[in-house]
Design a protein around this motif. Structure first.
Motif, mmCIF file in Angstrom:
data_model
loop_
_atom_site.group_PDB
_atom_site.id
_atom_site.type_symbol
_atom_site.label_atom_id
_atom_site.label_comp_id
_atom_site.label_asym_id
_atom_site.label_seq_id
_atom_site.Cartn_x
_atom_site.Cartn_y
_atom_site.Cartn_z
ATOM 1 N N LYS A 16 11.965 9.027 58.436
ATOM 2 C CA LYS A 16 10.632 8.432 58.320
ATOM 3 C C LYS A 16 10.712 6.990 58.790
ATOM 4 O O LYS A 16 11.096 6.099 58.035
ATOM 5 C CB LYS A 16 10.158 8.497 56.857
ATOM 6 C CG LYS A 16 8.862 7.758 56.578
ATOM 7 C CD LYS A 16 7.746 8.293 57.427
ATOM 8 C CE LYS A 16 6.450 7.556 57.137
ATOM 9 N NZ LYS A 16 5.453 7.862 58.175
ATOM 10 N N GLY B 152 13.422 10.463 53.734
ATOM 11 C CA GLY B 152 12.658 9.450 54.445
ATOM 12 C C GLY B 152 13.537 8.420 55.127
ATOM 13 O O GLY B 152 13.239 7.959 56.229
ATOM 14 N N ASP C 24 8.315 4.592 60.828
ATOM 15 C CA ASP C 24 7.100 4.208 61.540
ATOM 16 C C ASP C 24 7.319 3.005 62.441
ATOM 17 O O ASP C 24 6.614 2.846 63.443
ATOM 18 C CB ASP C 24 5.982 3.905 60.535
ATOM 19 C CG ASP C 24 5.494 5.162 59.820
ATOM 20 O OD1 ASP C 24 5.682 6.258 60.372
ATOM 21 O OD2 ASP C 24 4.954 5.044 58.708
ATOM 22 N N ASN D 104 9.647 0.429 58.264
ATOM 23 C CA ASN D 104 10.274 1.727 57.959
ATOM 24 C C ASN D 104 10.397 1.945 56.458
ATOM 25 O O ASN D 104 9.958 2.965 55.917
ATOM 26 C CB ASN D 104 11.672 1.808 58.583
ATOM 27 C CG ASN D 104 11.657 1.883 60.091
ATOM 28 O OD1 ASN D 104 10.631 2.158 60.697
ATOM 29 N ND2 ASN D 104 12.800 1.644 60.697
ATOM 30 N N GLN E 125 8.731 4.555 53.736
ATOM 31 C CA GLN E 125 9.578 5.498 53.008
ATOM 32 C C GLN E 125 9.274 5.502 51.510
ATOM 33 O O GLN E 125 9.572 6.474 50.819
ATOM 34 C CB GLN E 125 11.049 5.162 53.254
ATOM 35 C CG GLN E 125 11.513 5.445 54.677
ATOM 36 C CD GLN E 125 12.744 4.665 55.097
ATOM 37 O OE1 GLN E 125 13.453 4.099 54.254
ATOM 38 N NE2 GLN E 125 13.012 4.612 56.386
ATOM 39 N N PHE F 220 4.729 12.471 56.327
ATOM 40 C CA PHE F 220 5.578 11.757 57.286
ATOM 41 C C PHE F 220 4.908 11.782 58.655
ATOM 42 O O PHE F 220 4.818 10.767 59.346
ATOM 43 C CB PHE F 220 6.952 12.424 57.389
ATOM 44 C CG PHE F 220 7.902 12.077 56.281
ATOM 45 C CD1 PHE F 220 7.533 11.205 55.257
ATOM 46 C CD2 PHE F 220 9.167 12.631 56.252
ATOM 47 C CE1 PHE F 220 8.411 10.891 54.242
ATOM 48 C CE2 PHE F 220 10.054 12.318 55.234
ATOM 49 C CZ PHE F 220 9.686 11.455 54.231
ATOM 50 N N VAL G 51 5.075 7.288 51.205
ATOM 51 C CA VAL G 51 4.818 8.734 51.255
ATOM 52 C C VAL G 51 5.139 9.434 49.932
ATOM 53 O O VAL G 51 4.325 10.238 49.452
ATOM 54 C CB VAL G 51 5.580 9.373 52.431
ATOM 55 C CG1 VAL G 51 5.520 10.907 52.345
ATOM 56 C CG2 VAL G 51 4.996 8.910 53.763
#
Length: 458
Positions: A327, A323, A329, A412, A416, A104, A419
């Motif tokens: 998580k 996530g 991004d 996003n 998720q 993450f 990972v």
């Protein structure tokens, strides 16, 4: 003859033309058409009013997102407890959890670097014609204390209520709290031993029921996609861009670098096909774009991760809900980096090297601080307050929030799913057979995502 049947879908068309992925794409195209029609109809309506088509699109889209969200609490509860019970058979469960958090952070770090680089090169806040009168203090501000407070369950169901004169009483759930409650109950059930076996069996059966209902909802994704993208086009269009067009472009370039450069590099380093990954995860990415909700897409993310990416259910049941809450991004890395630099440039404030380091630190760690509250806007306030920049700068960006939120959420939810796949591959628990089965064609992928009725009954 058998081969011809396998390659042929409904109405004698090729399988790829009738598969789930093709249906979602068709939904996007139909939604765009309906959105432009609705926008034209709205232009002829009285001020402040919308056409019946816009209302229909909004109603259908909201209903679909509600159907997805209503399945989140039972899915998280059942999946986490069942996964903890199954993790008894896995010797490296703690290592999996640590590895998940590390990846993450790694992907978030490179995502925020991409955001900073784009902002410094494009300088979206320099020479901006946006009216300074639009600056306004945000209603919610992110904080580390708020994160600590949000993970403490207020009740066994993780529910909270609010009242307003316009909407009356409304109930909301905190996924982070449900996750904490479920982990505690799962661990307690394992510690209880034989006495808890009936409860674990019930939970596993309950999870199967929830997943069956979820499959029914997923079948409606093309309709939901059409309604949501149509509503977005009808309501927002491109008029909201105005003087913030350069900022929007910078955000989407940053997101594109994450999706098309950083993620493929991570996949390549682990011997995974980037094209194969994006092909399998397309329903998650597209639904994230149109729903603008990581939580709403989470049930689909988990299903795709398990059945198309080959991540074991026992691990995916832990990693995907985690996530979906921490998580991000798009919302917690690219967006706050570019937005913070935009605010600094707009107000003529020079940032030092240490300020850029702080942006990276907050972006890597800060998504957890907003997990139980509101997404990207609160994350931005946390970044601005850490740098000592004016919080009123948040108001400058509210006009284009829906437009950029679509791209942020798509990034996003893709991360998720990425990972858990990477960690499963690294830890030697990746199911290559499932991945290879999906590689044979869209029919295999569709069957994994939306099983046939006969398989659901099994």
């Amino acid at each position: 003859m058998a081969t011809a049947t396998a390659k042929t879908g409904r109405f004698g068309l090729p399988g790829w033309m009738t598969g789930f992925g093709a249906q979602v794409i068709a939904g996007l195209i139909i939604g765009l058409i309906l959105g432009f029609i609705a926008r034209g109809m709205d232009s002829g309506a009285a001020e402040g009013e919308s056409s019946w088509l816009t209302g229909l699109l909004e109603g259908v889209g909201s209903a679909y997102v509600s159907l997805l969200k209503v399945m989140i609490p039972p899915l998280v509860f059942g999946a986490v407890i069942t996964s903890i019970a199954k993790l008894r058979e896995v010797t490296n469960a703690a290592r999996l959890a640590v590895s998940t958090l590390v990846w993450f952070a790694i992907t978030a770090f490179f995502s925020v670097l991409a955001g900073i680089a784009v902002a410094l090169i494009m300088q979206p806040g320099v020479g901006s014609s946006i009216d300074a009168a639009n600056a306004a203090e945000p209603s919610h501000v992110g904080s580390w204390y708020g994160f600590l407070e949000s993970i403490v369950p207020v009740n066994i169901l993780g529910l909270s209520g609010s009242y307003s004169e316009t909407s009356g009483v409304s109930l909301t759930f905190n996924v982070l709290q449900i996750l904490v409650i479920s982990i505690a109950i799962g661990v307690a059930a394992v510690k209880a031993g034989k006495a808890a076996e009936p409860f674990l069996q019930f939970t596993e059966s309950f999870l199967k029921i929830v997943q069956t209902i979820l499959w029914w909802i997923i079948r409606l994704a093309p309709i939901g996609t059409a309604a949501l993208i149509g509503k977005a086009v009808a309501v927002y269009g491109w008029s909201a861009l105005g003087s913030l067009g350069k900022f929007v472009l910078a955000i989407y370039i940053g997101l594109a670098i994450v999706m098309l450069v950083i993620y493929p590099v991570v996949l390549k380093l682990h011997g995974l096909s980037a094209i194969g990954f994006f092909k399998r995860v397309w329903p998650v990415t597209s639904l994230g774009f149109v729903t603008r909700s990581s939580m709403g897409v989470m049930p689909v993310t988990q299903r795709i991760t398990e059945q198309s990416l080959g991540v074991p259910s026992a691990y995916a049941s832990f990693a995907v809900p985690l996530g979906a809450t921490s998580k991000m991004d798009g919302c917690a890395a690219v967006y706050p980096a570019i937005a913070a630099i935009f605010v600094a440039q707009f107000y003529g404030i020079d940032l030092s090297l240490m300020d850029y380091v702080l942006i990276m630190v907050v972006s890597v760690l800060g998504s957890a601080a907003t997990a139980g509250t509101t997404g990207a806007t609160v994350m931005l306030t946390l970044t601005l307050s850490t740098l000592g920049l004016p919080l009123a700068g948040v108001g400058l960006l509210l006009a284009i929030e829906p437009i950029i939120d679509m791209g942020r959420t798509a990034t996003n939810v893709t991360g998720q799913a990425l990972v858990p796949l990477v960690v499963a591959k690294r830890e030697g628990i990746w199911d290559k057979a499932l991945w290879d089965a999906a590689e044979k064609g869209s029919a295999a992928v569709d069957k994994a995502i939306v099983p046939e009725p006969a398989e659901i009954a099994k």
